[in-house]
Structures are given as structure tokens and as C-alpha cells.
Design a protein around this motif. Structure first.
Motif, PDB file in Angstrom:
ATOM      1  N   ILE A   1       0.843  -1.208   0.000  1.00 21.09           N
ATOM      2  CA  ILE A   1       0.000   0.000   0.000  1.00 21.09           C
ATOM      3  C   ILE A   1       0.877   1.257   0.000  1.00 21.09           C
ATOM      4  CG2 ILE A   1      -1.621   1.362   1.394  1.00 21.09           C
ATOM      5  CD1 ILE A   1      -2.898  -1.348   2.222  1.00 21.09           C
TER       6      ILE A   1
ATOM      7  N   LEU B   1      -7.463   4.410  -7.889  1.00 17.52           N
ATOM      8  CA  LEU B   1      -7.942   3.647  -6.750  1.00 17.52           C
ATOM      9  C   LEU B   1      -8.337   2.241  -7.198  1.00 17.52           C
ATOM     10  CD1 LEU B   1      -8.489   3.962  -3.759  1.00 17.52           C
ATOM     11  CD2 LEU B   1     -10.866   4.548  -4.309  1.00 17.52           C
TER      12      LEU B   1
ATOM     13  N   GLY C   1      -5.257   0.196  -8.175  1.00 17.30           N
ATOM     14  CA  GLY C   1      -4.487  -0.056  -6.960  1.00 17.30           C
ATOM     15  C   GLY C   1      -5.088  -1.211  -6.164  1.00 17.30           C
ATOM     16  N   ILE C   2      -6.400  -1.182  -5.981  1.00 18.80           N
ATOM     17  CA  ILE C   2      -7.064  -2.239  -5.214  1.00 18.80           C
ATOM     18  C   ILE C   2      -6.980  -3.566  -5.966  1.00 18.80           C
ATOM     19  CG2 ILE C   2      -9.318  -3.033  -4.378  1.00 18.80           C
ATOM     20  CD1 ILE C   2      -9.918  -0.103  -3.647  1.00 18.80           C
TER      21      ILE C   2
ATOM     22  N   LEU D   1      -3.617  -4.968  -5.413  1.00 19.51           N
ATOM     23  CA  LEU D   1      -3.523  -5.432  -4.031  1.00 19.51           C
ATOM     24  C   LEU D   1      -4.117  -6.841  -3.881  1.00 19.51           C
ATOM     25  CD1 LEU D   1      -2.350  -3.898  -1.662  1.00 19.51           C
ATOM     26  CD2 LEU D   1      -4.644  -3.141  -1.047  1.00 19.51           C
ATOM     27  N   PHE D   2      -5.249  -7.070  -4.555  1.00 25.32           N
ATOM     28  CA  PHE D   2      -5.892  -8.380  -4.496  1.00 25.32           C
ATOM     29  C   PHE D   2      -4.978  -9.471  -5.036  1.00 25.32           C
ATOM     30  CE2 PHE D   2     -10.087  -6.944  -3.316  1.00 25.32           C
ATOM     31  CZ  PHE D   2     -10.593  -8.079  -2.722  1.00 25.32           C
TER      32      PHE D   2
END
Lengths: 323, 263
Positions: B124, B146, B149-150, B153-154
Motif C-alpha cells: 500500500i 484507486l 491499486g485495489i 492489491l488483491f
């Protein structure tokens, strides 16, 4: 009632028998000691009784649960203080206890209440928010002692509770162990290779050597077995035949350049002994100690000097991992 | 006496193991700092140095390796986190956890979640840095939103679960920390270099191409690149299948290794 009962408990590592058909019973509420030199099988026995090691054969019951078939029930019944440091030194004392409470599924309110109680019991309340790496060795041991009984176990296992501590911390730990035995009404089983520790703390103890029990009784009864005063003489070429003819000498044992004699009324008879035995370098007269008891049963002394204790057993357990 | 259902006990146990790992992570600030500084050095020194003479499929080289550097952070952080269990064993802390009345599977899950939390926090931070670098034009062509980015992250979360398991499997079998160096030379660096983190996969000699296909990290890098930059070699579908399959196998192997772990 028996809180622990072992039935032919045995552990072999690669053909080496660390614990050999151990049979003993520990009564509820007593402080029971396993006394023996390094590598005698004490730690291995504790590891089996705490379900961390499976016996090669035989079994045991702890709080009436079988260590082989009901390990989960056994774990809920016990607290353990391990030989090496087992607290996380990057956490505070409080955090270590909280972690323990979570691992044992204690409800939050009870957990916080017990943390307060046990911290008070070992006098660490003021230091609860300090990192454990800032604790002295004795304080860390006290914290682990507090942690071991935090979840109200029926049995508390202490594996060499004062190993590596300075004499002052050792006496402090003894005082705490005695106090908590009284206050918390739990059974304690401890291993030690310190004679004075076993003598001071234990209601009963088993002398263990090569994985077997050589003797089992209260410290005072064990010492009575010696049946007289102990005279330890350092002498070259002792005149044993003449010594054995003296009627007040009850027992003679030769070991490493020393002769240990069990003598009735040593203060009156010492002169005769010294005249008879040969060229004496040094002499020591004392009431029987557990060391004499150990010598009596095993023919050798426990060397208290080897404070790295348990190293042999650790090497053994390292090896076992390869199995 | 207090009685809770066994399931609740296990869940609290997982939380307990995680709680400890997280506290330790927060206390070792130097570790967090270096785990963020290292990748930035890669981006700006290695990336700028090599990027000054090449660009790949129309992309700025620093932007191209950004997803690869994220994968690198996950790789090193997760595996070493797992291997660190050797230190717990060196003192008796591991015994304290193993003698508690919770299953070894729960201990394993708590450990994996602890490792995943560590890695995700680092990712992050790096994603925020990447977003800023793209915004101010330090890395042209890197536009993190966003949503992307998410998404990244997953994908990286699945991979960190797999790799923490790999580390725990290694750590549960190791007897001393002396093997650390070997793991990084013989396992982590080859996996990193073969993953396509630093070069595109479409023009490789056959032997190298085949090796990259065997490297599970290749698919993580490819998926992250697809999500962040919109370009990929294998397509997100295949990437996700490999990533999730690898994760399931490693979790299974990891729980098995923990069951069999000797002290």
C-alpha cells in the motif's frame, strides 16, 4: 487423587532410550520433582507429558486425560514454563500475557482480571508495559511463571525453572513458586539438576538417571536412607580394607580420587578414620544431602557446575527432528 | 471454568497469532523503512539507469518494472517472514504456541495472515508512492487509480499467501538460521529474475522462455502489469488461475508441514 500417572512411558531416539519405562504418580496439590543430571531424560519426560512429543511406547494420564489419545484436553489442563526463554522480547510483559490469554480462549474480562492478578503475584505490575528485552533474566522467568498459571491450569510444569539465573534470582523464584503453590492450589511438577532446589521446593521427588527412576520419596526420607553422617575424604591409595573393619563405618564408596563414607556419630569417630585411611589431602563432614543420596543410588555425583543444563537433551531433541 | 465453542477458540487463536506478528512488525520500524526504500532504489537507480537507453513496447522502463518491483517486495518479504519461524524455535517461543489448546492449522493460518498483513502494508505504501510519482511526472506513463491499486492489491494478496506458506514450509523444516543466505541465493533471486519483473517475456530465447513459464511469480507480475499498465503476456484469466491454484497447493502443503513439524 492422582493428577499424573505414567504407565511404562518410554521414548527412544534412534535406538537411544531417553526415557525408559517410567512409572510414577503425582498427587493432586503436591510439588513433585524430577532430579537428575543433564541428559537423564527429565526434559524428554516433560515434553511427552505436555503432548509436544509422542511416546515411543507406554502412555500417561494428566488430569485423567490420556496424553496420546486426548492431547487437546491435556493441553487445556496444563501450564508450562519451558527451559529456554519462551516469551517474545519485542512484546511487553502485558502483551505476552494477553497473547497467552487469547491462545487459551479466555474471555476478555477474565483475561484482564487474571493478568492483573498474576502480575501482582510475581511483582511485575510496575513493569508490565516495558518490553521484555528490558527485563533481567530473573524477571523474564517470573513473567513466564505468571503466564504459565494465568489460565488456571490444574498442573504446572516447570522445566529447570532457575537454570542460568544468579543465586539471588534463584531464591526469589523459589519463594514465588512456593507462594503460588499455596495461593493457586495447583499441582507442580518440576525438573532440576540443582540439589538445593529439589530439597527446598519438592514435597516428593524422583531421582532419575539414564531415563529410569532410581529412588522416589520425600527429600527427608531420601536423606534418611543414608543412615548416618557423611565423611568425604580426598586421599590417594585409601586403606579400604582397614576402614571397612571399623564398625561405625556403614558404607564406603570410591569415586574420582575421593572416598565417601557413611559414618555413625562422625564427630567422635573422625580421628580414627583419618588415622586409618591413609595420607589425607582434605576432609569434609556433613549431614546427608541429596547429592549423597544421588551418589548412593547411582554411584556418581550430579555435577552442578554444568549450568548449560539440558544441552544434551536439546541435542537429543535436535536429532529427533530428523526422524 | 470458561467454555467456548471449539470453532470460536480456533478463530481467537488465529487472531492471537496474528496479533503477535502485527505488534512485532510495528515495532521493527527499521524493517518497514528499508522494505520501502529498497524498491524505490530499484525504481530510480536501476530503472532510471537502464531506462535511459531503452523503452519497452512504448512504455517508460520505470513504469514497466513498477509492477515487477511490487512483486519483488511481496516475494522477499513473504518468504523471509515465513522462514523467521526458525527464530521462534531457537528460543522456546514456538513451544509456548504449540502447547496451547489450538490446532496447528490455526497457528499456520494466523502466521500466514500475519505475513500477508506485513506485505500488504508495504505494498500500500509503495502504491501510494507510485501514484504520486506518476502524478508529478517522475515516472511518466504510470497512472495508478484507486481501482487499479485495489486490483493489484488483491492479486498480490493471493501471492503473499502462497509465498508466506512457502517460507513457513521451509522454516518448519530448517534447524538453524544458517540456511537464510542459501534461500535467498538459490530460491528468491532466481525466482525474481525469471519472473519477467525486469524484462518483457515476448522475445526470449527458448530455454529462458521455458524457465519463466515454470516460475509461479511470472503470472503475478503479468497480472499486476495487466491491472496497472493494461499490458500483459498471458491475459488476466490464465494468470489468476495459476495464482490461485499455486496458493491452494501451498496452503495445503503448509498445513501438512505444520502438522508434521517436530520441535
Amino acid at each position: 487423587m492422582q493428577i499424573i500417572k505414567t504407565e511404562n512411558l518410554t521414548k527412544k531416539f534412534n535406538g537411544f532410550t531417553a526415557v525408559d519405562n517410567l512409572n510414577l504418580e503425582v498427587q493432586e496439590g503436591e510439588i513433585f520433582g524430577l532430579l537428575g543430571p543433564n541428559g537423564a531424560g527429565k526434559t524428554t519426560s516433560i515434553m511427552m507429558l505436555t503432548t509436544l512429543l509422542k511416546p515411543s511406547s507406554g502412555t500417561a494420564k494428566v488430569n485423567n486425560f490420556d496424553i496420546v489419545n486426548q492431547p487437546d484436553a491435556v493441553r487445556k489442563s496444563i501450564g508450562v514454563v519451558f527451559q529456554d526463554p519462551s516469551s517474545d522480547d519485542t512484546l511487553t510483559g502485558y502483551e505476552n500475557l494477553k497473547l497467552h490469554g487469547l491462545l487459551y480462549g479466555m474471555p476478555a474480562d477474565l483475561r484482564e482480571q487474571r493478568i492483573k492478578e498474576v502480575l501482582k503475584l510475581v511483582d511485575l505490575t510496575d513493569r508490565r508495559n516495558d518490553l521484555v528485552k528490558k527485563y533481567s533474566g530473573g524477571m523474564r522467568r517470573r513473567l513466564e511463571l505468571a503466564r504459565g498459571l494465568m489460565h488456571h491450569p490444574k498442573v504446572l510444569f516447570l522445566d529447570e525453572p532457575t537454570l542460568g539465573l544468579d543465586p539471588q534470582s534463584r531464591t526469589t523464584i523459589w519463594a514465588y513458586v512456593q507462594e503460588l503453590a499455596k495461593k493457586e492450589k495447583i499441582s507442580i511438577i518440576l525438573t532440576t539438576h540443582y540439589m538445593d532446589e529439589a530439597d527446598q521446593l519438592c514435597n516428593r521427588l524422583a531421582i532419575i538417571d539414564h531415563g529410569k527412576i532410581s529412588a522416589l520419596d520425600s527429600p527427608s526420607n531420601l536423606k534418611k536412607v543414608i543412615g548416618g553422617d557423611v565423611v568425604l575424604v580426598k586421599v590417594e591409595n585409601p586403606n579400604l580394607d582397614e576402614i571397612k573393619k571399623l564398625d561405625f563405618v556403614k558404607k564406603t564408596q570410591v569415586h574420582d580420587g575421593y572416598v565417601t563414607l557413611t559414618v555413625a556419630n562422625a564427630s567422635e569417630n573422625l580421628a580414627r578414620i583419618l588415622q586409618t585411611i591413609g595420607k589425607v589431602e582434605s576432609v569434609d563432614v556433613h549431614l546427608p544431602t541429596l547429592n549423597d543420596v544421588f551418589l548412593h543410588y547411582t554411584g556418581k555425583e550430579i555435577r552442578e557446575g554444568s549450568a548449560e543444563g539440558g544441552w544434551g537433551e536439546r541435542v537429543m531433541s535436535f536429532r529427533s527432528r530428523k526422524n | 471454568m470458561y467454555q467456548m465453542s471449539q470453532t470460536k477458540n480456533e478463530i481467537v487463536g488465529i487472531y492471537a497469532v496474528w496479533y503477535r506478528e502485527f505488534k512485532v512488525f510495528l515495532r521493527e520500524k527499521s524493517r518497514i523503512v528499508s522494505s520501502v526504500i529498497n524498491p524505490i532504489l530499484w525504481l530510480f537507480i536501476f530503472g532510471a539507469g537502464l531506462g535511459s537507453s531503452i523503452n519497452i513496447s512504448g512504455l517508460n522502463y520505470q513504469a514497466f518494472i513498477f509492477p515487477g518491483i511490487l512483486a519483488q517486495v511481496v516475494l522477499f518479504s513473504s518468504v523471509f517472514y515465513g522462514v523467521y519461524i526458525v527464530w521462534d524455535r531457537k528460543i522456546d517461543f514456538l513451544k509456548e504456541v504449540l502447547v496451547a489448546p489450538i490446532s496447528r492449522t490455526s497457528i499456520f493460518i494466523g502466521k500466514v495472515l500475519g505475513g500477508a498483513t506485513d506485505a500488504m502494508i508495504q505494498i500500500i505504501i509503495l502504491l501510494i508512492f507510485g501514484w504520486i510519482f506518476g502524478l508529478v511526472g517522475l515516472i511518466p506513463g504510470l497512472h495508478i487509480t484507486l481501482f487499479t491499486g485495489i486490483g493489484a492489491l488483491f492479486v498480490l494478496f493471493f501471492t503473499t499467501v502462497s509465498l508466506t506458506s512457502v517460507g513457513l514450509i521451509l522454516g518448519s523444516q530448517m534447524e538453524s538460521p544458517e540456511g537464510f543466505q542459501l534461500i535467498s541465493s538459490f530460491l528468491l533471486f532466481p525466482i525474481f529474475f525469471l519472473s519477467g519483473a525486469l524484462f518483457p517475456l515476448n522475445n526470449l530465447p527458448v530455454w529462458l522462455g521455458s524457465l519463466t513459464k515454470l516460475d509461479p511469480m511470472t503470472y503475478t507480475v503479468d497480472a499486476a502489469r495487466h491491472i496497472i499498465l493494461g499490458t500483459s503476456q498471458y491475459g488476466l484469466g490464465l494468470d489468476l488461475i495459476v495464482i490461485i491454484a499455486f496458493m491452494l497447493v501451498m496452503i495445503w502443503l503448509g498445513t501438512y508441514a505444520f502438522e508434521k513439524m517436530k520441535l
